[in-house]
Design an enzyme around this catalytic site. Structure first.
Site, PDB file in Angstrom:
ATOM      1  N   ARG A 147       0.852  -1.218   0.000  1.00 47.11           N
ATOM      2  CA  ARG A 147       0.000   0.000   0.000  1.00 47.11           C
ATOM      3  C   ARG A 147       0.870   1.244   0.000  1.00 47.11           C
ATOM      4  NH1 ARG A 147      -3.042  -4.117   2.238  1.00 47.11           N
ATOM      5  NH2 ARG A 147      -4.953  -4.391   1.026  1.00 47.11           N
ATOM      6  N   ASP A 176       0.179  -6.778  -3.463  1.00 46.64           N
ATOM      7  CA  ASP A 176      -1.232  -6.450  -3.296  1.00 46.64           C
ATOM      8  C   ASP A 176      -1.602  -5.520  -4.438  1.00 46.64           C
ATOM      9  OD1 ASP A 176      -3.880  -5.939  -2.063  1.00 46.64           O
ATOM     10  OD2 ASP A 176      -2.925  -6.735  -0.269  1.00 46.64           O
ATOM     11  N   HIS A 253      -6.432 -10.332  -4.030  1.00 50.33           N
ATOM     12  CA  HIS A 253      -5.547  -9.178  -3.791  1.00 50.33           C
ATOM     13  C   HIS A 253      -4.463  -9.111  -4.874  1.00 50.33           C
ATOM     14  CE1 HIS A 253      -6.927  -7.559   0.100  1.00 50.33           C
ATOM     15  NE2 HIS A 253      -7.280  -8.802   0.385  1.00 50.33           N
ATOM     16  N   GLU A 309      -9.741 -13.141   1.601  1.00 55.78           N
ATOM     17  CA  GLU A 309     -10.691 -12.229   0.953  1.00 55.78           C
ATOM     18  C   GLU A 309     -10.859 -12.419  -0.554  1.00 55.78           C
ATOM     19  OE1 GLU A 309     -10.840  -8.400   3.720  1.00 55.78           O
ATOM     20  OE2 GLU A 309      -8.955  -8.476   2.649  1.00 55.78           O
ATOM     21  N   TRP A 375      -6.548 -13.942  11.513  1.00 58.25           N
ATOM     22  CA  TRP A 375      -6.685 -12.479  11.488  1.00 58.25           C
ATOM     23  C   TRP A 375      -8.110 -12.046  11.784  1.00 58.25           C
ATOM     24  CZ3 TRP A 375      -9.445  -9.386   7.846  1.00 58.25           C
ATOM     25  CH2 TRP A 375     -10.011 -10.078   6.761  1.00 58.25           C
ATOM     26  N   TRP A 449      -0.993  -2.841   8.402  1.00 66.09           N
ATOM     27  CA  TRP A 449      -1.429  -2.554   7.027  1.00 66.09           C
ATOM     28  C   TRP A 449      -1.271  -1.058   6.830  1.00 66.09           C
ATOM     29  CZ3 TRP A 449      -2.024  -6.955   4.562  1.00 66.09           C
ATOM     30  CH2 TRP A 449      -2.333  -8.097   5.310  1.00 66.09           C
ATOM     31  N   THR A 450      -0.849  -0.669   5.621  1.00 65.09           N
ATOM     32  CA  THR A 450      -0.418   0.726   5.488  1.00 65.09           C
ATOM     33  C   THR A 450      -1.283   1.574   4.551  1.00 65.09           C
ATOM     34  OG1 THR A 450       1.172   0.073   3.775  1.00 65.09           O
ATOM     35  CG2 THR A 450       1.981   0.165   6.053  1.00 65.09           C
TER      36      THR A 450
END
Ligand code: ACM
Ligand code: ZN
Length: 670
Positions: A147, A176, A253, A309, A375, A449-450
């Site tokens: 990210r 990602d 992703h 996801e 998670w 996570w950024t």
């Protein structure tokens, strides 16, 4: 009386400084008088070449080196019957500093403790005896470098900090949608194109047109690590006791890959797909090629393949996916994810490695040796253990460090939530597990996570001191939890980190929770019966049906027992309070939560209506706000004031964004 106070003062003065210093706290420590001076001569005894203890002793020595006959010694011994390969013992007196270590790794952790005990080395090492070993074998931190991209120098700096706190894993989220970050020689478009985007901040890019650009394009944002740089990082970290765990996302992703190599998605359309096509044999060739280069650079036993996801949106209509299902006897499209993960697990196993993935992978029957990183809900840990997998616990509620660590209205924008140091520290990785399940748990990890974290300073601000709580749980365990005591040590270390150039959050000036969280609010609807015409989500069920009428206000953590979350349907929020009798009412106030990053919004339309008989309702209040996807976390009381008579109060709230949430706490009636 006076005497008591005096003797108490005397006792306090004996509380050893070291006890306030060590983080993570050692398993056993006994303090003694005096210290081992570093500016009196001493000699090294029984030190092999490249001993971390020898390197430390030479670094912190401020006096002359002692000759052969010098009586003061720093000595290393092997601890052969230690309780863990990471176990060490320290015996520090005025003339002897003895380290017994079960391994080179253990020796490093002993040195980390010595560094904390000497705090830079000026005053010597406090005399003590320490017996120490970790609760968990895996003590990890994850950084998302997709990210936002962070340079190698920054990764090395973080390795240095992690090693001080006895972490032994650094997990890099290397791929990602926002950018591919590892050089793969066989697929150059991954770094010539998929590593670069139009906007420097994720937020602008994600809410904009999400374009990738060629490397070298003016204004392009991104970057990647060459294999040589990564090899050097692996070696640098290994010297400090840390294994780098690479993560390559699949099957989801993966927008960046599927735009650079669109033939690997079901529809072959760039910019349209997030998931690989599990029906296409070419995909497996690609993934195996990539993982082969990954394994060549990263010697870690575990290779993380993501697995989280997957929307699987194109799989039901893809001829290749359908053919694969037929051929493999797979009944539902979900089975294609299992097929892909299983196949990659077999591939990694054939190379002597083991597959690690996010907890979505639990559902398929996975190969022996698979490990699951939890998670989502904590209960996924028990579930993974029941399947026989090894488990690393990193549930978002405690271990995601991208949420607000203090009152959101005092903080830089974060993805949402309210995950304070105390919240992270309160985590017990094996709570509620049976002994058999616990045996599968290998450790804990803090994840950053950024999406909302574009700079190095901001990364450090989010990591520390919360990562110190993960260090404490991971090393010391949870048997001796005492937040007030831990917070004191965390303050000391936060200050030390800040002084040493690490931009830790200023814990000393923490603002804390909403005032509502600490208040009890007496009002007319406390204890009222609530009928839910649309049920609240079982995932955000507060403390059940009486959450909105229990007189307890909601804090900044919408996942706590104070808030109810509503989602789906025409009118997600639709409920009626029954006050039990007709009453005079002058105020109805409803507390709402909003956090765009978490898809929680104030209602786009909201009505309060009242009734005396439960049949005929009269609207007395309407409100609503347009959906703001970029709304920062906040709360608001929406309040009607007037005069009316009512027994029943109906609240109805809509969310014009499909999939959006409405979070409500106390409904205060006066
Ligand atoms: C995740 O947070 N999607 C692993
Ligand atoms: Zn397909």
């Amino acid at each position: 009386m006076k005497k008591t106070i005096l003797s108490l003062g005397f006792l306090l003065s004996l509380v050893p400084v070291g006890a306030q210093q060590l983080l993570p706290a050692p398993q056993e420590v006994q303090w003694q008088q005096g210290s081992f001076s570093l500016n009196q001569p001493f000699r090294l005894e029984n030190m092999p070449a490249q001993s971390p203890l020898a390197a430390w002793a030479q670094e912190v020595r401020t006096g002359k080196a002692g000759g052969k006959k010098c009586a003061r010694i720093v000595r290393l011994e092997e601890w052969t019957d230690a309780p863990s390969l990471e176990a060490y013992e320290l015996r520090v007196g005025r003339d002897t500093l003895l380290v017994r270590a079960a391994s080179r790794a253990a020796e490093r952790w002993a040195v980390a403790t010595l560094r904390q005990l000497s705090d830079g080395g000026k005053e010597g090492v406090r005399a003590c005896r320490v017996v120490d070993f970790p609760q968990w074998a895996w003590r990890g931190a994850m950084l998302d470098v997709s990210r936002h991209f962070f340079p190698m120098s920054f990764l090395r700096k973080q390795v240095d900090v992690l090693a001080q706190y006895k972490f032994n894993r650094l997990h890099l989220h290397l791929t990602d949608a926002a950018g591919w970050r590892m050089e793969i020689k066989k697929y150059p478009r991954l770094t010539q194109f998929a590593a670069w985007r139009t906007d420097s901040t994720w937020k602008q890019w994600w809410h904009g047109d999400r374009q990738y650009v060629e490397e070298g394009t003016a204004g392009a944002y991104g970057g990647y690590y060459t294999q040589e740089e990564l090899r050097q990082l692996v070696a640098y970290a290994a010297e400090r006791g840390i294994t780098i765990i690479p993560e390559i996302e699949m099957p989801a992703h993966s927008e960046e890959v599927l735009t650079a190599y669109p033939e690997l998605s079901c529809t072959h359309e760039p910019y349209k797909q997030a998931d690989f096509c599990p029906g296409n044999e070419q995909v497996y060739a690609f993934l195996e090629d990539v993982l082969t280069e990954v394994m060549d650079v990263f010697p870690s036993t575990f290779i993380h393949v993501g697995g989280d996801e997957a929307a699987k949106a194109s799989w039901p209509d893809c001829p290749k996916c359908q053919a694969r299902m037929q051929q493999e006897g797979i009944e539902k499209v979900d089975g294609l994810q299992t097929y892909l993960i299983q196949r990659m697990g077999r591939f990694l196993k054939s190379k002597g490695r083991r597959l690690l993935g996010w907890d979505e992978i639990i559902d398929g029957g996975l190969g022996e040796g698979t490990a699951v990183m939890v998670w989502r809900g904590v209960d996924n840990g028990a579930k993974a253990a029941d399947h026989g997998y090894e488990v690393i616990m990193a549930p978002g509620k405690y271990c995601y460090l991208d949420g607000y660590q203090d009152a959101p209205n005092t903080q830089p924008e974060a993805i949402g939530g309210y995950t304070t140091l105390e919240q992270t520290y309160s985590f017990n990785p094996t709570e509620g597990m049976t002994a058999e399940q616990r045996a599968h748990v290998k450790g804990v990890q803090g994840n950053l996570w950024t999406e909302y974290i574009p700079t190095q300073e901001h990364v450090e601000y989010m990591l520390y001191p919360r990562l110190l709580a993960i260090a404490e749980i991971g090393w010391n365990g949870t048997a001796k939890k005492d937040y007030a005591e831990f917070r004191q040590r965390a303050l000391t270390h936060t200050n030390r980190l800040r002084k040493s150039g690490v931009n830790a959050f200023d814990l000393a000036n923490e603002v804390g929770n909403r005032k509502e969280f600490y208040q009890t609010m007496p009002h007319k609807a406390v204890g009222a019966t609530v009928t839910f015409h649309h049920a609240y989500s079982p995932y955000y069920a507060g403390s059940g049906d009486n959450t909105l009428t229990d007189g307890r206000g909601g804090g900044w953590n919408y996942g706590d027992s104070r808030w109810l979350g509503f989602i789906g349907g025409e009118t997600p929020l639709d409920l009626t309070l029954d006050l039990g009798s007709v009453q005079s009412i002058s105020e109805i106030a409803t507390d709402f939560y909003q956090s765009g990053g978490a898809w929680i919004w104030y209602p786009s339309a909201f009505t309060i209506s009242v009734s005396t008989d439960g049949q005929t309702f009269r609207d007395i209040y309407t409100n609503g706000t347009p959906i703001d996807k970029q709304a920062v976390s906040n709360t608001a009381w929406w309040t009607w004031r007037g005069t009316t008579e009512a027994r029943y109060i109906r609240l109805q709230g809509k969310c014009s964004e499909p999939g959006g949430w409405i979070f409500v706490d106390e409904i205060v009636v006066k």
